[in-house]
Motif scaffolding. Sequence first.
Motif, short mmCIF file in Angstrom:
data_model
loop_
_atom_site.label_atom_id
_atom_site.label_comp_id
_atom_site.label_asym_id
_atom_site.label_seq_id
_atom_site.Cartn_x
_atom_site.Cartn_y
_atom_site.Cartn_z
N LEU A 121 0.82 -1.21 0.00
CA LEU A 121 0.00 0.00 0.00
C LEU A 121 0.85 1.26 0.00
O LEU A 121 0.46 2.28 -0.59
N PHE A 122 1.98 1.22 0.68
CA PHE A 122 2.81 2.42 0.78
C PHE A 122 4.01 2.36 -0.16
O PHE A 122 4.98 3.10 0.02
N LEU A 123 3.91 1.50 -1.16
CA LEU A 123 5.00 1.39 -2.14
C LEU A 123 4.53 1.76 -3.54
O LEU A 123 5.29 2.36 -4.31
N ARG A 124 3.29 1.45 -3.87
CA ARG A 124 2.80 1.64 -5.23
C ARG A 124 2.29 3.06 -5.45
O ARG A 124 1.54 3.60 -4.63
N SER A 146 8.35 5.81 2.43
CA SER A 146 9.79 5.73 2.17
C SER A 146 10.47 4.86 3.21
O SER A 146 10.21 5.00 4.41
N SER A 147 11.35 3.99 2.77
CA SER A 147 12.15 3.19 3.70
C SER A 147 13.39 3.99 4.12
O SER A 147 13.71 5.02 3.52
N LEU A 148 14.06 3.52 5.15
CA LEU A 148 15.26 4.21 5.60
C LEU A 148 16.34 4.14 4.52
O LEU A 148 17.06 5.13 4.30
N PHE A 214 14.40 -1.85 5.54
CA PHE A 214 14.13 -2.01 4.10
C PHE A 214 12.66 -1.83 3.72
O PHE A 214 12.34 -1.87 2.54
N VAL A 215 11.79 -1.64 4.70
CA VAL A 215 10.36 -1.51 4.39
C VAL A 215 9.93 -0.06 4.56
O VAL A 215 10.61 0.72 5.25
N PRO A 216 8.80 0.34 3.95
CA PRO A 216 8.31 1.71 4.16
C PRO A 216 8.06 1.98 5.64
O PRO A 216 7.80 1.07 6.43
#
Length: 246
Positions: A121-124, A146-148, A214-216
């Motif tokens: 959901l927070f990547l596309r 955004s991921s770190l 690595f994740v949002p």
Amino acid sequence: MDIFAFPPLTLLLDSAYSALLALSALLEPVGRSASAALAVVIVTLAVRAALIPVGVSQARAEQLRARLAPRLRTLQQRHGGDRERLQRETLALYRDEQASPLAGCLPLAVQAAVVGILYTLFLRPEIAGHPNELLAHDLLGAPLGSSLISAIGGGLDAPTALVWAVVLVVITIVADITRRVFRPQVPDDGPLAAPGMLGVMNALHYLTAVFAVFVPLAAALYLVVTVTWTLVQRWALRRRYPLPAA
């Protein structure tokens, strides 16, 4: 291959998007710019609350496994050279005790599914053909999508660095408390008693902090809440279902 291109999963993702967006709009008077982050926290709490009965079953199963551990070691010593016989005898032992060696897998499966959905959901940039409005939300200036790693690559600003520092510190502290409080009962003569294996088992507690990088940020918030909930729940259930003395 995009698994969310499969029609049922596409519908699931679109439904999750609509629900999270509606919850975020509902919380906007309270959370303001952080309403989407607050929605993620509430969803996490709802998921974990729904899994409380499973957590109780998991605690009972852990207590039973600890009670059966001496008998399992005896089976390993007796049938260690015959893997098929050992497997049959082990399954028979669990069946006689009305237990399952797979108890506790459901919470992990559900949480993995939730993290996967939040990650998507927070990547596309688009969900079901329309712009993803969730990507416009942030937490104290740190973008939820955004991921770190990506934030560092794009130039890490002070608000984003502070938010991520708090997230990683909380996950690491909870992991360290969990490691200290819930030390596994390892027999002195077993293979897990070797210093190298104990080191590996201790390191596994900190994998969540590594994964969070690595994740949002939205998925990392889920991890913060769920590891904290897990620690408190395990402590409460361990008092209710104590393990037998080693």
